[in-house]
Write a protein that holds these residues in place. Structure first.
Motif, PDB file in Angstrom:
ATOM      1  N   PRO A  27       9.012   9.713  -7.729  1.00 25.91           N
ATOM      2  CA  PRO A  27       8.892   9.080  -6.410  1.00 25.91           C
ATOM      3  C   PRO A  27      10.124   8.265  -6.046  1.00 25.91           C
ATOM      4  CG  PRO A  27       6.986   8.615  -7.815  1.00 25.91           C
ATOM      5  CD  PRO A  27       8.069   9.161  -8.696  1.00 25.91           C
ATOM      6  N   ASP A  28      10.319   8.073  -4.758  1.00 23.23           N
ATOM      7  CA  ASP A  28      11.332   7.157  -4.265  1.00 23.23           C
ATOM      8  C   ASP A  28      10.603   5.839  -3.988  1.00 23.23           C
ATOM      9  OD1 ASP A  28      13.251   5.694  -3.013  1.00 23.23           O
ATOM     10  OD2 ASP A  28      13.541   7.041  -1.317  1.00 23.23           O
ATOM     11  N   TRP A  29      10.591   4.958  -4.972  1.00 24.25           N
ATOM     12  CA  TRP A  29       9.807   3.733  -4.859  1.00 24.25           C
ATOM     13  C   TRP A  29      10.361   2.768  -3.819  1.00 24.25           C
ATOM     14  CZ3 TRP A  29       5.302   4.492  -6.735  1.00 24.25           C
ATOM     15  CH2 TRP A  29       5.106   5.216  -7.917  1.00 24.25           C
ATOM     16  N   SER A  30      11.630   2.897  -3.458  1.00 27.22           N
ATOM     17  CA  SER A  30      12.216   1.965  -2.496  1.00 27.22           C
ATOM     18  C   SER A  30      11.719   2.216  -1.075  1.00 27.22           C
ATOM     19  CB  SER A  30      13.743   2.049  -2.534  1.00 27.22           C
ATOM     20  OG  SER A  30      14.189   3.352  -2.163  1.00 27.22           O
ATOM     21  N   MET A  31      11.557   3.496  -0.706  1.00 27.56           N
ATOM     22  CA  MET A  31      11.071   3.851   0.637  1.00 27.56           C
ATOM     23  C   MET A  31      10.091   5.017   0.529  1.00 27.56           C
ATOM     24  SD  MET A  31      14.674   3.662   2.766  1.00 27.56           S
ATOM     25  CE  MET A  31      13.868   3.781   4.368  1.00 27.56           C
ATOM     26  N   PRO A  32       8.979   4.823  -0.131  1.00 23.43           N
ATOM     27  CA  PRO A  32       8.063   5.940  -0.386  1.00 23.43           C
ATOM     28  C   PRO A  32       7.387   6.510   0.857  1.00 23.43           C
ATOM     29  CG  PRO A  32       7.049   3.864  -1.010  1.00 23.43           C
ATOM     30  CD  PRO A  32       8.477   3.558  -0.697  1.00 23.43           C
ATOM     31  N   ASP A  33       7.310   5.725   1.938  1.00 22.34           N
ATOM     32  CA  ASP A  33       6.605   6.203   3.127  1.00 22.34           C
ATOM     33  C   ASP A  33       7.543   6.696   4.223  1.00 22.34           C
ATOM     34  OD1 ASP A  33       7.631   3.726   3.673  1.00 22.34           O
ATOM     35  OD2 ASP A  33       5.899   3.039   4.834  1.00 22.34           O
ATOM     36  N   VAL A  34       8.810   6.945   3.862  1.00 18.50           N
ATOM     37  CA  VAL A  34       9.786   7.455   4.829  1.00 18.50           C
ATOM     38  C   VAL A  34      10.264   8.821   4.369  1.00 18.50           C
ATOM     39  CG1 VAL A  34      11.980   7.066   5.996  1.00 18.50           C
ATOM     40  CG2 VAL A  34      10.501   5.120   5.432  1.00 18.50           C
ATOM     41  N   PHE A  35       9.823   9.861   5.052  1.00 14.05           N
ATOM     42  CA  PHE A  35      10.188  11.221   4.653  1.00 14.05           C
ATOM     43  C   PHE A  35      11.663  11.498   4.908  1.00 14.05           C
ATOM     44  CE2 PHE A  35      10.308  15.899   5.338  1.00 14.05           C
ATOM     45  CZ  PHE A  35       9.912  16.279   4.074  1.00 14.05           C
ATOM     46  N   ARG A  36      12.221  10.929   5.950  1.00 12.94           N
ATOM     47  CA  ARG A  36      13.625  11.146   6.268  1.00 12.94           C
ATOM     48  C   ARG A  36      14.527  10.683   5.136  1.00 12.94           C
ATOM     49  NH1 ARG A  36      14.113  14.967  10.051  1.00 12.94           N
ATOM     50  NH2 ARG A  36      12.710  14.583  11.804  1.00 12.94           N
TER      51      ARG A  36
ATOM     52  N   ASN B 109       0.806  -1.219   0.000  1.00 10.85           N
ATOM     53  CA  ASN B 109       0.000   0.000   0.000  1.00 10.85           C
ATOM     54  C   ASN B 109       0.840   1.270   0.000  1.00 10.85           C
ATOM     55  OD1 ASN B 109      -2.654   1.089  -0.055  1.00 10.85           O
ATOM     56  ND2 ASN B 109      -2.442   1.672   2.090  1.00 10.85           N
ATOM     57  N   ARG B 110       2.135   1.156   0.284  1.00 12.31           N
ATOM     58  CA  ARG B 110       3.012   2.325   0.235  1.00 12.31           C
ATOM     59  C   ARG B 110       3.092   2.904  -1.174  1.00 12.31           C
ATOM     60  NH1 ARG B 110       8.685   0.556   2.243  1.00 12.31           N
ATOM     61  NH2 ARG B 110       8.266  -0.964   0.589  1.00 12.31           N
ATOM     62  N   PHE B 111       2.733   2.104  -2.151  1.00 15.68           N
ATOM     63  CA  PHE B 111       2.741   2.564  -3.543  1.00 15.68           C
ATOM     64  C   PHE B 111       1.855   3.797  -3.719  1.00 15.68           C
ATOM     65  CE2 PHE B 111       1.541   2.454  -8.022  1.00 15.68           C
ATOM     66  CZ  PHE B 111       2.740   2.163  -8.648  1.00 15.68           C
ATOM     67  N   SER B 112       0.853   3.948  -2.860  1.00 14.35           N
ATOM     68  CA  SER B 112      -0.067   5.089  -2.943  1.00 14.35           C
ATOM     69  C   SER B 112       0.666   6.417  -2.836  1.00 14.35           C
ATOM     70  CB  SER B 112      -1.117   4.999  -1.828  1.00 14.35           C
ATOM     71  OG  SER B 112      -1.869   3.817  -1.919  1.00 14.35           O
ATOM     72  N   ILE B 113       1.671   6.460  -1.973  1.00 10.81           N
ATOM     73  CA  ILE B 113       2.417   7.704  -1.758  1.00 10.81           C
ATOM     74  C   ILE B 113       3.197   8.079  -3.009  1.00 10.81           C
ATOM     75  CG2 ILE B 113       4.184   8.831  -0.347  1.00 10.81           C
ATOM     76  CD1 ILE B 113       3.413   6.901   1.913  1.00 10.81           C
ATOM     77  N   GLY B 114       3.860   7.110  -3.594  1.00 11.31           N
ATOM     78  CA  GLY B 114       4.600   7.372  -4.817  1.00 11.31           C
ATOM     79  C   GLY B 114       3.684   7.757  -5.964  1.00 11.31           C
ATOM     80  N   PHE B 115       2.502   7.139  -6.012  1.00 13.83           N
ATOM     81  CA  PHE B 115       1.552   7.440  -7.079  1.00 13.83           C
ATOM     82  C   PHE B 115       1.106   8.891  -7.010  1.00 13.83           C
ATOM     83  CE2 PHE B 115      -2.970   7.509  -8.526  1.00 13.83           C
ATOM     84  CZ  PHE B 115      -2.741   7.273  -9.864  1.00 13.83           C
ATOM     85  N   LEU B 116       0.818   9.378  -5.794  1.00 14.22           N
ATOM     86  CA  LEU B 116       0.400  10.773  -5.657  1.00 14.22           C
ATOM     87  C   LEU B 116       1.516  11.721  -6.086  1.00 14.22           C
ATOM     88  CD1 LEU B 116      -1.898  12.433  -3.189  1.00 14.22           C
ATOM     89  CD2 LEU B 116       0.416  13.363  -3.303  1.00 14.22           C
ATOM     90  N   GLN B 117       2.746  11.405  -5.727  1.00 14.71           N
ATOM     91  CA  GLN B 117       3.876  12.237  -6.146  1.00 14.71           C
ATOM     92  C   GLN B 117       4.012  12.233  -7.660  1.00 14.71           C
ATOM     93  OE1 GLN B 117       7.040  10.363  -3.992  1.00 14.71           O
ATOM     94  NE2 GLN B 117       6.527  11.355  -2.046  1.00 14.71           N
ATOM     95  N   LEU B 118       3.764  11.080  -8.270  1.00 11.35           N
ATOM     96  CA  LEU B 118       3.825  10.968  -9.719  1.00 11.35           C
ATOM     97  C   LEU B 118       2.788  11.861 -10.376  1.00 11.35           C
ATOM     98  CD1 LEU B 118       5.151   9.331 -12.095  1.00 11.35           C
ATOM     99  CD2 LEU B 118       3.193   7.782 -11.897  1.00 11.35           C
ATOM    100  N   LEU B 119       1.586  11.902  -9.810  1.00 11.97           N
ATOM    101  CA  LEU B 119       0.526  12.732 -10.361  1.00 11.97           C
ATOM    102  C   LEU B 119       0.844  14.219 -10.240  1.00 11.97           C
ATOM    103  CD1 LEU B 119      -2.751  10.948  -9.160  1.00 11.97           C
ATOM    104  CD2 LEU B 119      -1.462  10.645 -11.290  1.00 11.97           C
ATOM    105  N   LEU B 120       1.711  14.564  -9.317  1.00 13.55           N
ATOM    106  CA  LEU B 120       2.120  15.953  -9.145  1.00 13.55           C
ATOM    107  C   LEU B 120       3.367  16.284  -9.966  1.00 13.55           C
ATOM    108  CD1 LEU B 120       1.469  16.357  -5.318  1.00 13.55           C
ATOM    109  CD2 LEU B 120       0.205  17.460  -7.170  1.00 13.55           C
ATOM    110  N   GLY B 121       3.804  15.306 -10.771  1.00 16.82           N
ATOM    111  CA  GLY B 121       4.931  15.561 -11.658  1.00 16.82           C
ATOM    112  C   GLY B 121       6.293  15.371 -11.027  1.00 16.82           C
ATOM    113  N   HIS B 122       6.358  14.656  -9.890  1.00 15.59           N
ATOM    114  CA  HIS B 122       7.617  14.444  -9.201  1.00 15.59           C
ATOM    115  C   HIS B 122       8.037  12.982  -9.286  1.00 15.59           C
ATOM    116  CE1 HIS B 122       6.123  18.052  -6.662  1.00 15.59           C
ATOM    117  NE2 HIS B 122       6.684  18.446  -7.780  1.00 15.59           N
TER     118      HIS B 122
END
Length: 209
Positions: free
Chosen positions: A179-188, A164-177
């Motif tokens: 994503p860090d697919w390896s650790m998409p749910d880690v902001f650090r 389900n972490r893929f959701s975070i990368g997908f949203l970033q993709l929709l914003l034209g950025h």
């Protein structure tokens, strides 16, 4: 850039800054219910909302946001985007929305027709992010052309079944950025990557061969 923009829809009015209102369950619930009803009317689809799942979505999201909130104020704008991704992760994990009918107005090859529940939840997160970003930073984020590409939505729906972490990368993709697919749910991880790309590092002069 997509023809549709998150600022096309208005959120539930509030007398507080949006960044505060969105952290209140009463506003969050009412705003999502209003949003789902409006998108449903737009695409010709009736929805049912599970209040318990919606509350669980909110609580999980708020805890996740507080857990990784950066102390560095310069990272605040980036964290707004990350928080929107976390929100989408919780929405797709709990999925409090259920379509009671097939969209009758949406184009057959659109994301709204392909996955109406995911479409509404994603657009809600994007709309909250856009409104908060405009309010706090006087900036209006645009949606990338990926939003209109059904292949990305198909990949999104398939991949979150495994992670389900893929959701975070997908949203970033929709914003034209990117994503860090390896650790998409880690902001650090994103901050550390940016810091490591700064050369030369403080106290370490660049080497000359």
């Amino acid at each position: 850039m997509s023809d549709r923009q998150p600022t096309d829809h208005k959120l539930l009015p509030t007398n507080e800054p949006l960044r505060i209102s969105v952290r209140r369950l009463r506003w969050f619930r009412a705003a999502f219910e209003k949003f789902a009803a409006e998108i449903g009317a737009e695409i010709g689809c009736n929805f049912c909302i599970d209040d318990e799942k919606l509350a669980a979505t909110f609580v999980s999201w708020l805890r996740a946001v507080e857990r990784q909130k950066p102390s560095d104020k310069s990272a605040r704008k980036d964290y707004f985007e990350f928080a929107a991704g976390l929100m989408l992760r919780e929405f797709t994990g709990n999925l409090p929305l259920q379509a009671l009918s097939v969209p009758t107005i949406a184009a057959p090859d659109s994301a709204a027709a392909f996955w109406p529940e995911g479409y509404v939840c994603t657009l809600f997160c994007l709309t909250v992010h856009a409104a908060a970003t405009e309010q706090e930073f006087k900036d209006r984020p645009d949606l990338a052309s990926a939003f209109d590409d059904l292949r990305h939505w198909w990949s999104f729906r398939e991949n979150i079944r495994e992670d389900n972490r893929f959701s975070i990368g997908f949203l970033q993709l929709l914003l034209g950025h990117q994503p860090d697919w390896s650790m998409p749910d880690v902001f650090r991880a994103r901050l550390n990557k940016e810091i490591s790309n700064i050369e030369p590092q403080s106290g370490s002069p660049a080497r000359k061969d």
